[in-house]
Scaffold this motif. Structure first.
Motif, PDB file in Angstrom:
ATOM      1  N   ARG A   1      -3.921   4.832  10.453  1.00 41.06           N
ATOM      2  CA  ARG A   1      -2.843   4.111  11.145  1.00 41.06           C
ATOM      3  C   ARG A   1      -1.658   5.016  11.433  1.00 41.06           C
ATOM      4  NH1 ARG A   1       0.154   1.688   7.228  1.00 41.06           N
ATOM      5  NH2 ARG A   1       2.174   2.393   7.964  1.00 41.06           N
TER       6      ARG A   1
ATOM      7  N   GLU B   1      -0.204  -2.785   6.982  1.00 43.80           N
ATOM      8  CA  GLU B   1      -0.376  -1.372   6.611  1.00 43.80           C
ATOM      9  C   GLU B   1      -1.815  -0.873   6.754  1.00 43.80           C
ATOM     10  OE1 GLU B   1       2.518  -0.356   3.050  1.00 43.80           O
ATOM     11  OE2 GLU B   1       1.352  -2.162   2.675  1.00 43.80           O
ATOM     12  N   VAL B   2      -2.762  -1.801   6.630  1.00 50.37           N
ATOM     13  CA  VAL B   2      -4.181  -1.403   6.713  1.00 50.37           C
ATOM     14  C   VAL B   2      -4.954  -2.476   7.485  1.00 50.37           C
ATOM     15  CG1 VAL B   2      -4.175  -0.202   4.484  1.00 50.37           C
ATOM     16  CG2 VAL B   2      -4.825  -2.612   4.574  1.00 50.37           C
TER      17      VAL B   2
ATOM     18  N   SER C   1      -7.932   3.795   6.154  1.00 47.94           N
ATOM     19  CA  SER C   1      -7.388   2.967   7.239  1.00 47.94           C
ATOM     20  C   SER C   1      -5.864   3.123   7.297  1.00 47.94           C
ATOM     21  CB  SER C   1      -7.776   1.496   7.007  1.00 47.94           C
ATOM     22  OG  SER C   1      -7.137   0.674   7.943  1.00 47.94           O
ATOM     23  N   PHE C   2      -5.240   3.129   6.134  1.00 49.71           N
ATOM     24  CA  PHE C   2      -3.783   3.330   6.038  1.00 49.71           C
ATOM     25  C   PHE C   2      -3.396   4.677   6.661  1.00 49.71           C
ATOM     26  CE2 PHE C   2      -0.013   4.942   3.943  1.00 49.71           C
ATOM     27  CZ  PHE C   2       0.792   3.834   3.700  1.00 49.71           C
TER      28      PHE C   2
ATOM     29  N   THR D   1      -9.998   1.562   2.620  1.00 52.13           N
ATOM     30  CA  THR D   1      -8.671   0.968   2.812  1.00 52.13           C
ATOM     31  C   THR D   1      -7.619   2.071   2.883  1.00 52.13           C
ATOM     32  OG1 THR D   1      -9.337  -1.049   1.709  1.00 52.13           O
ATOM     33  CG2 THR D   1      -6.978  -0.628   1.804  1.00 52.13           C
ATOM     34  N   LYS D   2      -7.744   3.043   1.994  1.00 50.27           N
ATOM     35  CA  LYS D   2      -6.784   4.152   2.021  1.00 50.27           C
ATOM     36  C   LYS D   2      -6.929   4.943   3.331  1.00 50.27           C
ATOM     37  CE  LYS D   2      -4.778   7.803  -0.793  1.00 50.27           C
ATOM     38  NZ  LYS D   2      -4.645   8.367  -2.138  1.00 50.27           N
TER      39      LYS D   2
ATOM     40  N   ALA E   1      -6.581   2.483  12.697  1.00 55.55           N
ATOM     41  CA  ALA E   1      -6.700   1.765  11.420  1.00 55.55           C
ATOM     42  C   ALA E   1      -7.905   0.835  11.428  1.00 55.55           C
ATOM     43  CB  ALA E   1      -5.430   0.958  11.148  1.00 55.55           C
TER      44      ALA E   1
ATOM     45  N   TRP F   1      -6.186  -5.932  12.066  1.00 54.64           N
ATOM     46  CA  TRP F   1      -5.049  -5.158  11.539  1.00 54.64           C
ATOM     47  C   TRP F   1      -3.776  -5.932  11.861  1.00 54.64           C
ATOM     48  CZ3 TRP F   1      -2.149  -1.240  14.884  1.00 54.64           C
ATOM     49  CH2 TRP F   1      -1.053  -0.712  14.180  1.00 54.64           C
TER      50      TRP F   1
ATOM     51  N   TYR G   1       0.819  -1.217   0.000  1.00 55.56           N
ATOM     52  CA  TYR G   1       0.000   0.000   0.000  1.00 55.56           C
ATOM     53  C   TYR G   1       0.853   1.268   0.000  1.00 55.56           C
ATOM     54  CZ  TYR G   1      -4.006  -3.015   0.796  1.00 55.56           C
ATOM     55  OH  TYR G   1      -4.976  -3.978   0.664  1.00 55.56           O
TER      56      TYR G   1
END
Ligand code: DP6
Length: 361
Positions: free
Chosen positions: A164, A193-194, A160-161, A157-158, A171, A181, A3
């Motif tokens: 984080r 990463e996510v 969540s990245f 997803t982005k 996340a 995670w 990611y």
């Protein structure tokens, strides 16, 4: 999936937005309570072990961001309508941090307004809800500025990245009901990463309750970030990370089977091990208060004498999260009223439950 690479490449495409463009975005994102705990991390918020959490519903942050392109980096931050220099500073360095992925941030003015549904400094971790709400807002600003048309899944997803990078546990907060995670051999889609949403579990867990007993409303003596750092020199760290990985596999089975008694045992072991790591750190420290121990004892006695699958878990603080299935709500609330409230600061308890994740507002 890498990611970091994907989002770095995207950042090269979406560098400069049109001057003067402005807008407003707003998200509500909940807090979460970990069942298998994240405790210990490497550089760039990479967890030492995978974790699983319930997403909550009543404890959330609402964040509204007004933006305007072309007013280099001006930031106004208001928490509950007031300036908050401590949070403001953390948000500033967060924005700096994520500007590698969002280069437009350096050329935009942001006015951020945040409120929490739960009382400020109640001892409830707010970084998960706060950073997930903010990350969603920034991702949506990128969408609006560059006309991106990602699927909801790719968007979350982005976010969540990005969440984080603000706070690890954030996340997991965006997703409905349950999230994982960290890379686990038992979940092929999982990533450091996510977070990913969990879907394969018994329906009893979709309706789990979490009554949060506010034993101590004060500021924690040791922050989670410092606690994670102390894991580097903890002599039991390696065994702990291995144990967490094993617990992910065990929890996976329990979640599918709906065996709520085994769930209770596993979740309590996780909570106690988390605090054992704090005791065994150097310097060692203890976040329990006398009320924490009394409540833990009472919960265990209640489970054993009444065969009600109630259990406790803890985050990095003195408050006790009391978890139980919906069908036991009446009996457990009566028990909380009569036996546990006396240990809570000003008799305070927040009756929360598993929730649907972040929503646009
Ligand atoms: C005990 O996510 O608050 O709640 O990444 O440094 O912001 P940072 O830490 P944070 O740690 C949470 C620790 C925990 C367990 C968990 O939520 O998994």
């Amino acid at each position: 999936m890498n990611y970091t690479k994907i989002y770095t490449e995207q950042a090269r495409r979406y560098v400069k937005a049109i001057n003067g463009k402005k807008g407003e975005v707003a998200w509500q994102s909940p807090s979460n309570i970990a069942l298998v705990k994240y405790w210990g991390k490497r550089h760039n918020q990479i967890p030492e072990n995978p974790s699983i959490s319930f997403t909550l519903s009543e404890s959330y942050t609402q964040t509204r961001v007004l933006y305007e392109v072309g007013m280099s980096g001006r930031l106004i931050f208001r928490f509950n309508g007031q300036a908050n220099p401590v949070f403001g500073k953390r948000i500033n360095s967060y924005l700096d941090n994520i500007s590698v992925f969002f280069p437009f941030i350096t050329n935009i003015s942001l006015e951020i307004h945040s409120t929490n549904s739960f009382p400020h400094s109640s001892g409830i971790a707010s970084s998960a809800s706060a950073f997930s709400a903010l990350a969603l807002c920034i991702c949506q600003i990128e969408q609006q500025l560059f006309g991106l048309n990602e699927s909801p899944e790719a968007f979350f997803t982005k976010a969540s990245f990005m969440a984080r990078l603000g706070s690890g546990s954030a996340a997991r907060s965006l997703f409905p009901e349950m999230a994982l995670w960290g890379k686990s051999a038992f979940y092929p889609q999982s990533s450091n990463e996510v977070a990913i949403v969990l879907t394969d579990y018994h329906k009893v867990f979709s309706r789990f309750h979490d009554s949060i007993l506010l034993i101590d409303e004060g500021q924690k003596t040791v922050s989670s970030t410092v606690g994670h750092g102390l894991m580097h020199a903890n002599p039991y760290a390696k065994q702990r990370f291995q144990q967490a990985n094993n617990h992910i596999a065990l929890l996976q089975e329990v979640l599918k089977s709906g065996d709520v008694m085994r769930f209770a045992e596993l979740v309590e072991q996780e909570a106690l091990t988390l605090h054992a790591m704090m005791l065994a750190s150097s310097p060692g420290y203890l976040l329990f208060k006398p009320g924490t121990i009394a409540v833990i004892d009472k919960i265990r006695n209640f489970r054993n004498s009444n065969h009600v699958p109630i259990c406790f878990t803890l985050d990095a603080g003195a408050n006790v999260h009391c978890l139980y299935p919906e069908e036991n709500e009446h009996a457990v609330k009566k028990f909380i009223e009569s036996e546990l409230l006396a240990y809570c600061s000003q008799n305070k308890v927040i009756h929360d439950k598993v929730g649907e994740g972040a929503v646009q507002i």
